[in-house]
Design an enzyme around this catalytic site. Structure first.
Site, PDB file in Angstrom:
ATOM      1  N   ARG A  15       0.824  -1.208   0.000  1.00  0.00           N
ATOM      2  CA  ARG A  15       0.000   0.000   0.000  1.00  0.00           C
ATOM      3  C   ARG A  15       0.860   1.261   0.000  1.00  0.00           C
ATOM      4  NH1 ARG A  15      -0.670   4.808   2.699  1.00  0.00           N
ATOM      5  NH2 ARG A  15      -0.356   3.728   4.695  1.00  0.00           N
ATOM      6  N   ASP A  16       1.490   1.542   1.109  1.00  0.00           N
ATOM      7  CA  ASP A  16       2.271   2.771   1.216  1.00  0.00           C
ATOM      8  C   ASP A  16       3.448   2.760   0.249  1.00  0.00           C
ATOM      9  OD1 ASP A  16       3.055   5.220   2.149  1.00  0.00           O
ATOM     10  OD2 ASP A  16       3.925   4.498   4.008  1.00  0.00           O
ATOM     11  N   HIS A 207       6.355   4.699  12.446  1.00  0.00           N
ATOM     12  CA  HIS A 207       6.365   4.611  10.983  1.00  0.00           C
ATOM     13  C   HIS A 207       7.380   5.640  10.464  1.00  0.00           C
ATOM     14  CE1 HIS A 207       3.965   3.991   7.101  1.00  0.00           C
ATOM     15  NE2 HIS A 207       4.797   4.993   6.802  1.00  0.00           N
ATOM     16  N   HIS A 209      10.093   7.153   7.654  1.00  0.00           N
ATOM     17  CA  HIS A 209      10.614   7.224   6.298  1.00  0.00           C
ATOM     18  C   HIS A 209      12.105   7.539   6.366  1.00  0.00           C
ATOM     19  CE1 HIS A 209       6.862   7.301   3.661  1.00  0.00           C
ATOM     20  NE2 HIS A 209       6.447   7.038   4.887  1.00  0.00           N
ATOM     21  N   CYS A 240       5.477  10.163  -0.174  1.00  0.00           N
ATOM     22  CA  CYS A 240       4.206  10.831   0.084  1.00  0.00           C
ATOM     23  C   CYS A 240       3.842  11.681  -1.131  1.00  0.00           C
ATOM     24  CB  CYS A 240       4.294  11.714   1.329  1.00  0.00           C
ATOM     25  SG  CYS A 240       2.787  12.645   1.666  1.00  0.00           S
ATOM     26  N   ASN A 249       9.878   4.487   2.562  1.00  0.00           N
ATOM     27  CA  ASN A 249       9.839   3.969   3.916  1.00  0.00           C
ATOM     28  C   ASN A 249      11.159   3.328   4.298  1.00  0.00           C
ATOM     29  OD1 ASN A 249       6.803   3.873   4.940  1.00  0.00           O
ATOM     30  ND2 ASN A 249       6.775   3.463   2.743  1.00  0.00           N
TER      31      ASN A 249
END
Length: 297
Positions: A15-16, A207, A209, A240, A249
């Site tokens: 997803r991310d 989370h 990055h 993002c 990430n």
């Protein structure tokens, strides 16, 4: 140092990791990749997003992905859900966990979801309530906790307020996001300490990055305070869409390597994760340099 003996890694690459890629990964490749991740031993995989395809076309096949993967009984398959329509689609394919999201800065939230923080909280409350009534757990992402590309440093008080409200709505876990990769270990210590003064550590995940190469150092800072849940993405995928210059990430295989060397348990097979990273690199050009480094060491 007071590191936890075991860490849970939550894989967010499907997803991310993919939402910001220019190349569209074929459906069959996504399914095969997620199956490889399941076989690697992850207890948690975020497989897609039920955002409208107009906004994130890279994940327009969320329902097909959810229907096509092989589900391991010990793995939670989660998806990002922006609103009640997205929740309906997620429930149709029996997603295990619903992920909601909000930014800690007003400007980023407006750019990201075209709503104010107050309006977004109203949407989240309805989604969380309906998800819970359908026996689904709810996870909350809070973005730009350590800094916003538009407003600069984020107020800790604002973060604490959002955390409190989300937990009151029935959100069971909060993912504390360094969305643009600006955090440093001392800032992570400061923010995490503030959070732990109010909330149990088992309610928190971090989370990070890796825009400036500090993600692993930030993990160690959080681990030293007892945090034992971290999001990461195979191959360091991600970024993002509404934060110019933000890179991927924290790479799952880098996190696994560090934890394995430190003797911290994860229950994840790093060799299989490396194979999964090599597989998806065929479809995502931005991973090529990372994979060359990985496979040559």
């Amino acid at each position: 140092m007071n590191f936890p003996p075991k860490v849970t890694i939550k894989e967010v690459g499907p997803r991310d990791g993919l939402q910001n890629e220019h190349e569209l990964v074929p459906l069959d490749a996504k399914i095969d990749w997620i199956n490889m991740l399941s076989d690697s031993g992850f207890s948690y995989i975020e497989i897609s997003s039920f955002v409208h395809p107009k906004w994130i076309p890279q994940l327009k096949d969320a329902k097909e992905v959810a229907k096509g993967i092989k589900r391991h009984p010990d793995t939670t398959y989660a998806a990002l859900v922006p609103n009640q329509r997205g929740l309906e689609r997620a429930l149709e394919v029996n997603i295990d966990e619903v992920c909601v999201f909000i930014s800690a800065s007003e400007t980023h939230n407006l750019k990201n979801v075209n709503k104010s923080i107050a309006s977004t909280m109203q949407v989240i409350e309805k989604v969380a309530e309906e998800a819970s009534s359908n026996h689904k757990t709810v996870r909350g992402y809070i973005s730009t906790v350590f800094g916003c590309p538009y407003e600069g440093e984020t107020s800790i008080d604002q973060v604490l307020s959002l955390c409190e409200k989300l937990l009151e709505m029935g959100v069971e876990e909060l993912s504390i996001g360094d969305t643009i990769g600006v955090a440093d270990p001392l800032q992570v210590e400061k923010v995490t300490t503030a959070l732990l003064n109010y909330f149990p550590k088992d309610k928190l995940a971090m989370h990070f990055h890796n825009t400036r190469g500090t993600a692993l150092a930030n993990v160690l800072s959080a681990m030293n305070l007892g945090i034992a849940k971290f999001d990461s993405a195979v191959g360091g995928l991600g970024g993002c869409p509404y934060a110019k210059g933000a890179t991927g990430n924290l790479a799952t295989e880098d996190l696994l390597y560090m934890l394995q060397r430190m003797g911290v348990k994860t229950e994840i097979n790093i060799e299989k994760v490396n194979e999964a990273a090599s597989f998806i690199a065929r479809y995502v050009p931005t991973l090529s340099s990372h994979q060359i480094k990985l496979l040559n060491n």
